[in-house]
Design a protein around this motif. Sequence first.
Motif, mmCIF file in Angstrom:
data_model
loop_
_atom_site.group_PDB
_atom_site.id
_atom_site.type_symbol
_atom_site.label_atom_id
_atom_site.label_comp_id
_atom_site.label_asym_id
_atom_site.label_seq_id
_atom_site.Cartn_x
_atom_site.Cartn_y
_atom_site.Cartn_z
ATOM 1 N N ASP A 150 -10.150 -5.882 5.718
ATOM 2 C CA ASP A 150 -10.877 -4.836 6.365
ATOM 3 C C ASP A 150 -11.235 -5.105 7.854
ATOM 4 O O ASP A 150 -11.247 -4.401 8.717
ATOM 5 C CB ASP A 150 -12.016 -4.303 5.731
ATOM 6 N N ARG A 152 -1.742 -2.977 2.946
ATOM 7 C CA ARG A 152 -3.185 -3.044 3.523
ATOM 8 C C ARG A 152 -3.459 -4.374 3.733
ATOM 9 O O ARG A 152 -3.035 -5.670 3.349
ATOM 10 C CB ARG A 152 -3.854 -2.615 1.948
ATOM 11 N N GLY A 166 -10.375 1.440 5.250
ATOM 12 C CA GLY A 166 -9.475 0.090 5.117
ATOM 13 C C GLY A 166 -8.589 0.053 6.394
ATOM 14 O O GLY A 166 -8.235 0.947 7.078
ATOM 15 N N TYR A 199 -4.566 -1.082 7.893
ATOM 16 C CA TYR A 199 -3.394 -0.943 7.240
ATOM 17 C C TYR A 199 -2.329 -1.499 8.369
ATOM 18 O O TYR A 199 -2.660 -1.440 9.694
ATOM 19 C CB TYR A 199 -3.073 0.344 7.083
ATOM 20 N N GLU A 240 -3.034 6.451 0.310
ATOM 21 C CA GLU A 240 -4.410 5.630 0.084
ATOM 22 C C GLU A 240 -5.608 6.022 1.042
ATOM 23 O O GLU A 240 -6.616 5.946 0.999
ATOM 24 C CB GLU A 240 -4.265 4.236 0.096
ATOM 25 N N ALA A 269 0.647 -1.102 0.132
ATOM 26 C CA ALA A 269 0.065 -0.018 0.078
ATOM 27 C C ALA A 269 0.913 1.091 -0.104
ATOM 28 O O ALA A 269 2.103 1.155 0.278
ATOM 29 C CB ALA A 269 -0.681 0.025 1.145
ATOM 30 N N ALA A 292 -3.635 5.527 6.828
ATOM 31 C CA ALA A 292 -2.488 4.781 6.290
ATOM 32 C C ALA A 292 -1.131 5.471 6.292
ATOM 33 O O ALA A 292 -0.201 5.164 6.769
ATOM 34 C CB ALA A 292 -2.948 4.480 4.935
#
Length: 138
Positions: free
Chosen positions: A71, A68, A128, A130, A41, A37, A45
């Motif tokens: 989730d 990433r 998301g 991370y 993003e 990632a 993050a």
Amino acid sequence: MNRRVFLLSLISTVVLAACGGGSTLSDIPLFPGTRPAQPTEAALAAEIYDGTKRYISVEAQSSAVLYRIPDDTTYATVKQHYSDMLIGSGWQPDPDVVIEGDTLSYFGWQKGSERFIIGVVENVAGDGAYMVIAQFIK
């Protein structure tokens, strides 16, 4: 192994050899379901990645790689995964790296002069989950 992790490992090995050190970093597998990632993003993050320097060390930041993760992954799950893997291989929890908050959490292990750090931000903002990993010689 992704290209960035490989290059960081290669650079670390070359630097250690040039400095007379014979140690190399351990090959620790990634948490299942990770993908590379970029800090751009999501705001969190960037925060978990940048926090590696702010909360841990410059050495940690120089080896940090952002991923990433699925989730629904929690910090507790990632921490337990690595604890199960590392403790049986001679690693010990690093008492200097225990930051467990509502949003960002970091935990570290040590084995001799090697350090392995994880940082996790769960999917609290809907952007998301991370994970940052830093592995370095201290």
